[in-house]
Design a protein around this motif. Structure first.
Motif, mmCIF file in Angstrom:
data_model
loop_
_atom_site.group_PDB
_atom_site.id
_atom_site.type_symbol
_atom_site.label_atom_id
_atom_site.label_comp_id
_atom_site.label_asym_id
_atom_site.label_seq_id
_atom_site.Cartn_x
_atom_site.Cartn_y
_atom_site.Cartn_z
ATOM 1 N N ARG A 265 35.569 38.067 42.773
ATOM 2 C CA ARG A 265 34.516 36.661 42.052
ATOM 3 C C ARG A 265 34.797 36.318 41.023
ATOM 4 N N GLY A 342 36.940 32.105 48.692
ATOM 5 C CA GLY A 342 35.643 31.991 47.487
ATOM 6 C C GLY A 342 33.885 32.373 48.835
ATOM 7 N N MET A 344 34.534 35.322 50.644
ATOM 8 C CA MET A 344 34.332 36.449 50.403
ATOM 9 C C MET A 344 33.799 37.494 51.295
#
Length: 529
Positions: A265, A342, A344
């Motif tokens: 991240r 993004g 995740m």
């Protein structure tokens, strides 16, 4: 899917005694379809093929017998599991429906009865109270069954007895004699064959193979949903899985358990700082990299690593290389790569491989980026110009800055300097982001990724402070193997993680993973020898 149907299975049994299995299945389909249509015109219809396939799988003969109430009850169970609510009169096995059982030879009965466990007759045992026509063997088996504390007692006991009634006398006697007498080793290597017909029992909270294992292994009990699947005295705690090459670790393998996911991240935030997610910025990105690295060929090399391995433009090649053998079922594409990273929630093998190779490639470029000391030291020169324009600032080499300082008191002294990139706010942000990228833990140590996966799996085998001795697995699922009910054992070293899907890790056997073309998978295998 929630469809209120009005199928009456008793009617089907009574009105189709002469119909073939195929004809009755068609009648069943029409009944469900008509009822669904009457409730809501556009209601989605059930997956009939899935219902029939699962039904056939659970039937003792391998196909539905429309005159067999036990088979019809299995259909009821499937409809319940699939969320098809059916307010029809439930079909129940009566004593007349159960297979007729001959009396057991007296010497055998005596041998069995002398070994019966003590049972408290004052207690209620759901699903296994005595019937008037129970043989001595059946009573003996029920007494054995009463010693097992299932999580869903009623459903499990009924399912077990439904199968027990279909066995011949010899097999019934073997179930009584062998009830909880095997060690885990003898069960896996020999006695499992006595219990194979009980494999498919799987009410809520219990996987296939769990019931047969508990009945066969000495000191075994079902852990249920609150604990691990199988707890065995002197043998420890075991998980039971049907598909050994696609095991999911649930909360023990949640995406938040991975340092890889958490660090990723932060890494992708840095990539956004250099606008890697914006294809329209590519030319400016190249320009900044050339200024940073001061070597056009090396700068283009770094650019290609960034767009191929972290923006995903090289994903198609990596996925095609790994998916055939490694079940990479991701929905990633080159176009949605950055967006899905993004989110995740899914990091399949092909994506992890692309990242791993990218980090290894960037590691080779660390010194090339860091050799430009003027950017590291943030030395600048300001050019004073006439007019109202803002005076431009440029990065320069610290040594050049020292030359200027020494020459500042002299007249007409020439100083040769090398000017890098303009020192405006955007370029300063770019420089710091690139330096942070090159200092990232995965760039410095790419093998931290497979090491992290090893740690997550190690923690699973000692989750919640309970040590899991290993996994007892079957060739269940869609397997058509005759040995579908055969148990196999695997300890910690026999498993590796091969991806993260829907926020939980996926695990496969070392035997299968050893054939993988993935380099990070091979590294993980070395770490778990």
């Amino acid at each position: 899917m929630n469809i209120n149907t009005t199928i009456n299975l008793d009617d089907i049994l009574n009105s189709n005694e002469e119909a073939s299995s195929e004809e009755t299945i068609e009648i069943l389909k029409e009944s469900i379809a008509e009822t669904a249509k009457s409730i809501e015109e556009n209601a989605p219809l059930p997956d009939f093929d899935a219902i029939v396939t699962e039904w056939s799988y659970r039937c003792d003969k391998g196909y539905p017998d429309m005159k067999n109430k036990s088979d019809m009850i299995k259909l009821q169970e499937i409809l319940d599991e699939m969320g098809i609510k059916s307010p029809f009169k439930r079909v129940q096995l009566t004593e007349l429906d159960k297979p007729k059982k001959k009396s057991v030879v007296k010497k055998v009965v005596k041998k069995v009865i002398t070994k019966l466990p003590t049972v408290d007759d004052s207690k209620s045992y759901p699903g296994i109270d005595y019937d008037e026509d129970d043989t001595a063997t059946t009573k003996a088996f029920k007494n054995k069954l009463k010693t097992i504390d299932w999580e869903n007692k009623d459903k499990v006991n009924i399912a077990v007895l439904d199968i027990f009634y279909t066995l011949d006398e010899k097999d019934q006697e073997n179930c009584v004699k062998g009830f909880q007498t095997s060690t885990l080793d003898t069960y896996v290597n020999k006695t499992w064959t006595n219990w194979r017909k009980f494999f498919s029992i799987n009410p809520t909270g219990m996987g296939r193979g769990e019931a047969m294992t508990v009945m066969a292994v000495k000191g075994a009990k079902s852990g249920g949903t609150k604990q691990k699947d199988l707890i065995i005295t002197n043998e420890g705690t075991w998980e039971i899985k049907e598909q050994p090459d696609s095991i999911r670790l649930a909360k023990s393998g949640a995406v938040g358990k991975f340092n890889y996911a958490n660090s990723l991240r932060d890494f992708y935030k840095l990539l956004k700082d250099i606008k890697l997610d914006d294809v329209k910025n590519d030319e400016n990105l190249k320009k900044n990299l050339k200024a940073l690295i001061n070597d056009e060929e090396e700068a283009i090399g770094v650019f290609n690593i960034l767009i191929n391995n972290f923006r995903g433009e090289g994903f198609g090649k990596t996925k095609s290389k790994t998916s055939a053998a490694d079940e990479d079922d991701s929905e990633f594409t080159e176009d949605n790569f950055f967006e899905r990273i993004g989110n995740m929630t899914e990091l399949p093998l092909g994506v992890i491989e692309l990242h791993y190779l990218g980090f290894k490639a960037l590691k080779k470029k660390i010194d090339i980026v860091k050799q430009n000391k003027d950017l590291l030291a943030n030395a600048k020169i300001i050019l004073r110009t006439p007019g109202d324009n803002v005076d431009p600032e440029f990065f320069i080499n610290p040594k050049d800055a020292e030359k200027i300082k020494k020459a500042s008191g002299q007249k007409s002294t020439k100083v040769d300097i090398t000017i890098a990139a303009p020192a405006n706010e955007a370029n300063v942000k770019f420089v710091y982001a690139m330096l942070a990228i090159m200092r990232h833990i995965f760039v410095i140590t790419p093998d931290a990724i497979p090491k992290d996966f090893k740690t997550v799996l190690d923690n699973y085998f000692k989750s919640d402070g309970v040590k899991i001795e290993g996994i007892l697995w079957f060739l269940g699922g869609k397997s058509k193997s005759k040995e579908i009910a055969q148990p196999h054992r695997g300890t910690r070293k026999d498993w590796v993680i091969f991806g993260i899907s829907q926020s939980q890790a996926k695990v496969k056997r070392r035997e299968t993973a050893s054939r993988s073309a993935s380099s990070w998978m091979q590294t993980q295998l070395k770490l778990t020898k």
